[in-house]
Design an enzyme around this catalytic site. Structure first.
Site, mmCIF file in Angstrom:
data_model
loop_
_atom_site.group_PDB
_atom_site.id
_atom_site.type_symbol
_atom_site.label_atom_id
_atom_site.label_comp_id
_atom_site.label_asym_id
_atom_site.label_seq_id
_atom_site.Cartn_x
_atom_site.Cartn_y
_atom_site.Cartn_z
ATOM 1 N NE ARG A 167 -3.785 -2.291 0.222
ATOM 2 C CZ ARG A 167 -3.543 -3.483 -0.289
ATOM 3 N NH1 ARG A 167 -2.434 -3.702 -0.957
ATOM 4 N NH2 ARG A 167 -4.406 -4.465 -0.146
ATOM 5 C CB SER A 239 -9.796 -1.411 3.698
ATOM 6 O OG SER A 239 -10.446 -2.518 3.126
ATOM 7 C CD GLU A 335 -5.657 0.892 2.563
ATOM 8 O OE1 GLU A 335 -6.303 0.737 1.513
ATOM 9 O OE2 GLU A 335 -5.332 -0.043 3.296
#
Length: 339
Positions: A167, A239, A335
């Site tokens: 990520r 998420s 995130e």
């Protein structure tokens, strides 16, 4: 360039999928090279100019954002040909990610189907090195085209220059804020191999019949739709926390204490933990704080119940982080970008 410029006249609520109330100074669209140069020059001249894609990875937590928002609006998809081993495509940054996945599958090109229904635009996908169900973007691209805001020149990044991590990429870390991604080149394998090792994707595909990119895309969409709330009904940004990565030694210690710990190998002596499982084990699924909450069907998702405020979301984030750290000794990182 089109603009709407006045003091905090731009309502940001419909421009980010979490839907918190916030206002910015105005909106400009980046459609071509002239707009890129103007963005670079205005930014260098001072003032705050904020880049935005589809708002799925940005959460506005302040009621007033002292900035002009620039929305990436470059469109177009192009087939570049086949070199025998890969189909090569170029997609402009403003294209919707999921629609791009649908396009590749409709054309008979496998490789992106596991990444279906991830929200956002194509230009944002390399920044996060998006991934799902065993596939990461870095495995499917050949180059990233970007505009250097410092030199006002074009640059093409090969995959190994992007510094991709879990990520992560240099566009998010070491070179954060320097480049605007304008297009992404994809290399999709001619000898396609299905990736079915995660979750219940394989079971879903089996129910659909043959194993092919279309059925995998359908299975992934069905699973994501069941797990993730529709942002038009419950504001969310997918998420919310990254799955934390720990050493094998840390993982073994946690497994000794929590035998049911959900974990996956992450390579190089590292182990990835399931953030949603950690949050769930703290009894936080469905936890409500004012107008925001932990989604009652998936602990990894935070939602806006309709009247949520940025301050409440920040408070909920800190509460979750403290609970998980106290129980497991692991710090969860959000995130999305919080503005």
């Amino acid at each position: 360039m089109s603009a709407l410029a006045a003091s905090h006249s731009l309502d940001l609520q419909p421009l980010h999928t979490f839907g918190l109330p916030a206002f910015a100074r105005g909106l400009c669209l980046i459609r071509n090279r002239a707009d890129l140069h103007q963005f670079a020059q205005l930014r260098q001249a001072g003032g705050v100019h904020l880049l935005l894609g589809e708002g799925s990875n940005t959460v506005f937590v302040g009621s007033k954002v002292d900035a002009t928002v620039w929305k990436v609006a470059m469109k177009g998809r192009e087939y570049l040909g086949c070199d025998g081993s890969h189909q090569h495509l170029r997609v402009q940054a403003g294209e919707n990610w999921h629609h791009t996945v649908e396009w590749t599958v409709a054309m008979g090109w496998g490789g992106l189907e596991n990444l279906a229904l991830i929200p956002g635009c194509v230009g944002a996908s390399p920044v996060q090195n998006i991934g799902a169900y065993g596939v990461e973007l870095k495995d499917r691209i050949s180059a990233v085209h970007a505009f250097d805001l410092t030199t006002e020149s074009d640059r093409v990044f090969a995959v190994d220059e992007c510094e991709f991590g879990y990520r992560d990429s240099q566009f998010k870390s070491s070179a954060n804020g320097r480049y605007i991604i304008t297009a992404v080149d994809f290399a999709l394998p001619v000898q396609w191999q299905p990736v079915l090792g995660y979750g219940d994707v394989a079971q879903r595909v089996e129910l659909l019949g043959s194993i092919n990119p279309l059925n995998i895309m359908k299975a992934v969409c069905a699973i994501r739709t069941e797990k993730l709330p529709d942002p038009t009904v419950l504001g969310n940004s997918g998420s919310f926390f990254k799955n934390p990565v720990v050493t094998e030694q840390q993982a073994k210690a946690l497994i000794n204490k929590f035998p049911n710990l959900v974990h996956y190998p992450a390579g190089l002596g590292l182990v990835k933990l399931a953030a949603g499982w950690l949050i769930d084990q703290c009894g936080l699924k469905g936890h409500v704080l004012g107008g925001v909450a932990v989604y009652d069907r998936q602990a990894l998702i935070l939602v806006n119940l309709g009247q949520g405020q940025g301050a409440e979301l920040l408070q909920l984030i800190r509460h979750i982080q403290m609970q998980v750290q106290d129980k497991f000794g692991v710090l969860l990182d959000p995130e999305p970008n919080l503005v």
